[in-house]
Write a protein that holds these residues in place. Structure first.
Motif, PDB file in Angstrom:
ATOM      1  N   GLY A 177       0.810  -1.214   0.000  1.00  0.00           N
ATOM      2  CA  GLY A 177       0.000   0.000   0.000  1.00  0.00           C
ATOM      3  C   GLY A 177       0.841   1.260   0.000  1.00  0.00           C
ATOM      4  N   VAL A 178       1.970   1.237   0.723  1.00  0.00           N
ATOM      5  CA  VAL A 178       2.879   2.387   0.720  1.00  0.00           C
ATOM      6  C   VAL A 178       3.416   2.623  -0.687  1.00  0.00           C
ATOM      7  CG1 VAL A 178       5.070   3.279   1.609  1.00  0.00           C
ATOM      8  CG2 VAL A 178       3.502   2.097   3.141  1.00  0.00           C
ATOM      9  N   GLY A 179       3.779   1.541  -1.369  1.00  0.00           N
ATOM     10  CA  GLY A 179       4.253   1.678  -2.743  1.00  0.00           C
ATOM     11  C   GLY A 179       3.187   2.224  -3.676  1.00  0.00           C
ATOM     12  N   LEU A 180       1.946   1.806  -3.469  1.00  0.00           N
ATOM     13  CA  LEU A 180       0.843   2.326  -4.289  1.00  0.00           C
ATOM     14  C   LEU A 180       0.640   3.822  -4.084  1.00  0.00           C
ATOM     15  CD1 LEU A 180      -1.813  -0.516  -3.823  1.00  0.00           C
ATOM     16  CD2 LEU A 180      -0.581   0.026  -5.920  1.00  0.00           C
ATOM     17  N   GLU A 181       0.950   4.316  -2.874  1.00  0.00           N
ATOM     18  CA  GLU A 181       0.778   5.742  -2.582  1.00  0.00           C
ATOM     19  C   GLU A 181       1.887   6.601  -3.173  1.00  0.00           C
ATOM     20  OE1 GLU A 181      -1.349   7.068   1.310  1.00  0.00           O
ATOM     21  OE2 GLU A 181      -0.006   5.429   1.839  1.00  0.00           O
ATOM     22  N   PHE A 182       3.014   5.995  -3.487  1.00  0.00           N
ATOM     23  CA  PHE A 182       4.142   6.761  -4.003  1.00  0.00           C
ATOM     24  C   PHE A 182       3.798   7.341  -5.373  1.00  0.00           C
ATOM     25  CE2 PHE A 182       8.204   7.057  -6.342  1.00  0.00           C
ATOM     26  CZ  PHE A 182       8.874   7.927  -5.499  1.00  0.00           C
ATOM     27  N   ASP A 183       3.939   8.644  -5.491  1.00  0.00           N
ATOM     28  CA  ASP A 183       3.558   9.335  -6.728  1.00  0.00           C
ATOM     29  C   ASP A 183       4.794   9.990  -7.332  1.00  0.00           C
ATOM     30  OD1 ASP A 183       2.422  10.717  -8.784  1.00  0.00           O
ATOM     31  OD2 ASP A 183       0.817  11.613  -7.607  1.00  0.00           O
ATOM     32  N   GLU A 184       5.320   9.370  -8.383  1.00  0.00           N
ATOM     33  CA  GLU A 184       6.527   9.881  -9.030  1.00  0.00           C
ATOM     34  C   GLU A 184       6.307  11.256  -9.647  1.00  0.00           C
ATOM     35  OE1 GLU A 184       9.624   8.570 -12.604  1.00  0.00           O
ATOM     36  OE2 GLU A 184       8.018   7.212 -11.963  1.00  0.00           O
ATOM     37  N   SER A 185       5.096  11.512 -10.130  1.00  0.00           N
ATOM     38  CA  SER A 185       4.824  12.813 -10.751  1.00  0.00           C
ATOM     39  C   SER A 185       4.919  13.949  -9.741  1.00  0.00           C
ATOM     40  CB  SER A 185       3.426  12.806 -11.382  1.00  0.00           C
ATOM     41  OG  SER A 185       2.427  12.623 -10.389  1.00  0.00           O
ATOM     42  N   GLU A 186       4.521  13.684  -8.484  1.00  0.00           N
ATOM     43  CA  GLU A 186       4.633  14.708  -7.441  1.00  0.00           C
ATOM     44  C   GLU A 186       6.083  15.029  -7.152  1.00  0.00           C
ATOM     45  OE1 GLU A 186       2.511  16.666  -5.617  1.00  0.00           O
ATOM     46  OE2 GLU A 186       1.038  16.050  -7.111  1.00  0.00           O
ATOM     47  N   VAL A 187       6.936  14.019  -7.184  1.00  0.00           N
ATOM     48  CA  VAL A 187       8.362  14.237  -6.946  1.00  0.00           C
ATOM     49  C   VAL A 187       8.941  15.144  -8.026  1.00  0.00           C
ATOM     50  CG1 VAL A 187      10.618  13.111  -6.765  1.00  0.00           C
ATOM     51  CG2 VAL A 187       8.587  12.026  -5.770  1.00  0.00           C
ATOM     52  N   ARG A 188       8.581  14.862  -9.295  1.00  0.00           N
ATOM     53  CA  ARG A 188       9.084  15.702 -10.384  1.00  0.00           C
ATOM     54  C   ARG A 188       8.509  17.114 -10.311  1.00  0.00           C
ATOM     55  NH1 ARG A 188       8.076  10.976 -13.597  1.00  0.00           N
ATOM     56  NH2 ARG A 188       6.139  11.925 -14.305  1.00  0.00           N
ATOM     57  N   LYS A 189       7.251  17.222  -9.885  1.00  0.00           N
ATOM     58  CA  LYS A 189       6.571  18.524  -9.863  1.00  0.00           C
ATOM     59  C   LYS A 189       7.214  19.472  -8.865  1.00  0.00           C
ATOM     60  CE  LYS A 189       2.186  18.087  -9.961  1.00  0.00           C
ATOM     61  NZ  LYS A 189       0.802  17.826  -9.497  1.00  0.00           N
ATOM     62  N   LYS A 190       7.629  18.942  -7.703  1.00  0.00           N
ATOM     63  CA  LYS A 190       8.173  19.810  -6.658  1.00  0.00           C
ATOM     64  C   LYS A 190       9.611  20.229  -6.945  1.00  0.00           C
ATOM     65  CE  LYS A 190       4.346  19.701  -4.653  1.00  0.00           C
ATOM     66  NZ  LYS A 190       3.470  20.869  -4.763  1.00  0.00           N
ATOM     67  N   GLY A 191      10.284  19.458  -7.785  1.00  0.00           N
ATOM     68  CA  GLY A 191      11.587  19.872  -8.270  1.00  0.00           C
ATOM     69  C   GLY A 191      12.633  20.103  -7.201  1.00  0.00           C
ATOM     70  N   ARG A 192      13.251  21.289  -7.278  1.00  0.00           N
ATOM     71  CA  ARG A 192      14.427  21.608  -6.478  1.00  0.00           C
ATOM     72  C   ARG A 192      14.151  21.553  -4.982  1.00  0.00           C
ATOM     73  NH1 ARG A 192      16.047  26.413  -4.259  1.00  0.00           N
ATOM     74  NH2 ARG A 192      18.272  26.608  -3.764  1.00  0.00           N
ATOM     75  N   ALA A 193      13.020  22.127  -4.548  1.00  0.00           N
ATOM     76  CA  ALA A 193      12.728  22.205  -3.113  1.00  0.00           C
ATOM     77  C   ALA A 193      12.596  20.814  -2.505  1.00  0.00           C
ATOM     78  CB  ALA A 193      11.446  23.002  -2.874  1.00  0.00           C
ATOM     79  N   ALA A 194      11.825  19.949  -3.151  1.00  0.00           N
ATOM     80  CA  ALA A 194      11.633  18.594  -2.622  1.00  0.00           C
ATOM     81  C   ALA A 194      12.939  17.814  -2.611  1.00  0.00           C
ATOM     82  CB  ALA A 194      10.584  17.854  -3.442  1.00  0.00           C
ATOM     83  N   ALA A 195      13.738  17.965  -3.679  1.00  0.00           N
ATOM     84  CA  ALA A 195      15.010  17.252  -3.752  1.00  0.00           C
ATOM     85  C   ALA A 195      15.958  17.710  -2.657  1.00  0.00           C
ATOM     86  CB  ALA A 195      15.647  17.466  -5.124  1.00  0.00           C
ATOM     87  N   LEU A 196      16.014  19.026  -2.429  1.00  0.00           N
ATOM     88  CA  LEU A 196      16.910  19.559  -1.402  1.00  0.00           C
ATOM     89  C   LEU A 196      16.475  19.116  -0.012  1.00  0.00           C
ATOM     90  CD1 LEU A 196      19.338  21.319  -0.776  1.00  0.00           C
ATOM     91  CD2 LEU A 196      17.820  23.303  -0.678  1.00  0.00           C
ATOM     92  N   ILE A 197      15.167  19.187   0.255  1.00  0.00           N
ATOM     93  CA  ILE A 197      14.652  18.751   1.560  1.00  0.00           C
ATOM     94  C   ILE A 197      14.936  17.272   1.784  1.00  0.00           C
ATOM     95  CG2 ILE A 197      12.523  18.327   2.865  1.00  0.00           C
ATOM     96  CD1 ILE A 197      11.435  20.935   1.649  1.00  0.00           C
ATOM     97  N   SER A 198      14.715  16.473   0.764  1.00  0.00           N
ATOM     98  CA  SER A 198      14.930  15.039   0.894  1.00  0.00           C
ATOM     99  C   SER A 198      16.400  14.707   1.112  1.00  0.00           C
ATOM    100  CB  SER A 198      14.415  14.321  -0.357  1.00  0.00           C
ATOM    101  OG  SER A 198      14.684  12.949  -0.275  1.00  0.00           O
ATOM    102  N   LEU A 199      17.270  15.275   0.283  1.00  0.00           N
ATOM    103  CA  LEU A 199      18.700  14.965   0.382  1.00  0.00           C
ATOM    104  C   LEU A 199      19.283  15.420   1.717  1.00  0.00           C
ATOM    105  CD1 LEU A 199      19.887  15.845  -3.248  1.00  0.00           C
ATOM    106  CD2 LEU A 199      19.661  13.572  -2.227  1.00  0.00           C
ATOM    107  N   THR A 200      18.895  16.608   2.172  1.00  0.00           N
ATOM    108  CA  THR A 200      19.428  17.117   3.436  1.00  0.00           C
ATOM    109  C   THR A 200      18.909  16.326   4.624  1.00  0.00           C
ATOM    110  OG1 THR A 200      19.436  19.335   2.446  1.00  0.00           O
ATOM    111  CG2 THR A 200      19.767  19.201   4.823  1.00  0.00           C
ATOM    112  N   SER A 201      17.624  15.946   4.571  1.00  0.00           N
ATOM    113  CA  SER A 201      17.045  15.211   5.693  1.00  0.00           C
ATOM    114  C   SER A 201      17.455  13.749   5.694  1.00  0.00           C
ATOM    115  CB  SER A 201      15.515  15.324   5.682  1.00  0.00           C
ATOM    116  OG  SER A 201      14.977  14.763   4.509  1.00  0.00           O
ATOM    117  N   ILE A 202      18.160  13.309   4.655  1.00  0.00           N
ATOM    118  CA  ILE A 202      18.786  11.983   4.666  1.00  0.00           C
ATOM    119  C   ILE A 202      20.274  12.119   4.983  1.00  0.00           C
ATOM    120  CG2 ILE A 202      19.551  10.068   3.213  1.00  0.00           C
ATOM    121  CD1 ILE A 202      16.932  10.088   1.833  1.00  0.00           C
TER     122      ILE A 202
END
Length: 428
Positions: free
Chosen positions: A103-128
């Motif tokens: 179910g978690v995999g079904l919720e994953f939305d690749e289009s949302e990741v691309r849509k948020k672009g730089r901000a989402a990538a920076l937040i994700s990379l820094t918080s990892i």
């Protein structure tokens, strides 16, 4: 009477073990009923504190283990969870977690990741990146205190990965329940989704290293993981694209993917998650299928917390070194996730309120952390003491999310009352 040596007697079913089998199954049903009822009662109590049902289920699972029930009534604990019943409990607990991860995999939305672009990538990379680096440092004293020597590569990487987890499903539930502003919710959920994928990839490699033994075996397992991921991402969706109208196709993909992951030697949850991500369904079909699988997951998922609770003895943390290690892990994990999310949001020119809210949400761990910890315990990376410490960390960081968001909302309300123009403009 029919003679004992007659052919009819030989064809009759052997009923000698029927009572034992019935007792074992009856005990399992009682375990399931007790776990569900206690989870609901704890959820009612914690709801007033702004906590989600997941926290209640974790707390209920720990209460049923040696931490509480085992100490208050060893007789009742021994009857409810005898050693010979743990096998069946584990099977259904694993079934619940496999359905949940699908179910978690079904919720994953690749289009949302691309849509948020730089901000989402920076937040994700820094918080990892920040908690991962801090986890490598924390692994040194933990290994010396509880292992009696320097940490192995697998132990260090596992501790670092465990520090980097964000619980995407729990985060999604908190965001919905608290009506978090859309921009904050979207960035936090996107960052958490990317975090989860990255963490599962890291964990697959760590598991391969830990179980590989010789260097050649480790390289073979890592190569299998890479091939498996490539096939799931590039080949499987194309093969199943013409079969996407079949209601049974996602279920077959789930079973086969989980079985292959288990056969490789990582864990079935990796395959279940990958199946949910790549299954060729529309967003509406994904939501509908997730609701169906969640029905079963909701029934069996509390057993996973009970199974985790049986492994968790918080009585081990009453001594000085263990308490110090527990405080070190909780503080370091919070600094890494909360700090990483907040810093990244500020670098994206977000206000202090928005940045602190994103940092708070990214610090949510919950069930995903427990899945990772159980994998580490199963493959022998974690000792019982370290396992209990990280369970406390998962509870503490997730439990703090609700009160922290409430405090931020009150802080913002006071700022609006004092200086409406500055607060609404989002100035620091």
């Amino acid at each position: 009477m029919i003679p004992r040596n007659s052919s009819i007697a030989m064809m009759a079913p052997d009923l000698s073990n029927l009572a034992g089998e019935t007792t074992a199954f009856t005990r399992f049903l009682i375990q399931l009923a007790v776990t569900i009822v206690l989870s609901r009662l704890v959820a009612i109590a914690l709801r007033r504190l702004g906590q989600s049902a997941v926290i209640a289920e974790v707390v209920a699972g720990i209460c049923l283990g040696p931490t509480l029930l085992g100490r208050v009534s060893p007789l009742a604990f021994g009857w409810l969870f005898p050693p010979d019943s743990i096998g069946m409990l584990k099977v259904f607990a694993q079934l619940g977690i496999v359905l949940f991860m699908f179910g978690v995999g079904l919720e994953f939305d690749e289009s949302e990741v691309r849509k948020k672009g730089r901000a989402a990538a920076l937040i994700s990379l820094t918080s990892i990146g920040l908690p991962f680096s801090l986890g490598l440092l924390v692994a040194q004293p933990l290994a010396r205190w509880f292992g009696g020597g320097p940490p192995s590569l697998a132990f260090s990487l596992f501790i670092a990965t465990a520090m980097s987890i964000t619980a995407f499903p729990v985060l999604a539930r908190i965001v919905r329940e608290r009506n978090v502003p859309a921009e904050i919710a979207s960035l936090a959920l996107t960052g958490a989704a990317v975090d989860d994928v990255t963490a599962w990839i890291l964990l697959a490699f760590v598991t391969a290293i830990a179980k590989g033994g010789a260097l050649s075996n480790t390289l073979v397992m890592i190569a299998c993981v890479i091939v498996f991921a490539a096939v799931m991402l590039k080949i499987v969706p194309a093969l199943l694209a013409r079969w996407n109208r079949s209601a049974i196709m996602p279920l077959l993909l789930l079973c086969l993917s989980a079985a292959v992951a288990e056969w490789i030697g990582v864990h079935a949850v990796f395959g279940a998650f990958a199946a949910g991500v790549v299954v060729p369904l529309s967003r509406e079909e994904r939501n509908a299928y997730r609701r169906r699988t969640n029905t079963l997951a909701v029934v069996f998922l509390p057993l996973y917390f009970a199974y985790t609770g049986l492994r968790t003895d918080l009585g081990l943390l009453t001594k000085g070194p263990a308490l110090l290690a527990c405080a070190l892990v909780v503080v370091t994990a919070t600094i890494g996730k909360f700090g990483g999310g907040t810093i990244a949001a500020r670098l994206c020119r977000m206000s202090w309120y928005d940045s602190l809210s994103i940092g708070t949400l990214m610090n949510t761990r919950g069930l995903m952390e427990l899945i990772v910890l159980n994998i580490g315990y199963d493959i022998g990376i974690l000792t019982r003491d370290v396992f209990a410490i990280f369970v406390i960390m998962a509870l503490a960081t997730t439990f703090a999310t609700g009160p922290a968001l409430t405090a931020l909302e009150r802080w913002k309300a006071r700022r609006v009352a004092v200086d409406p123009a500055s607060a609404l403009a989002g100035e620091a």
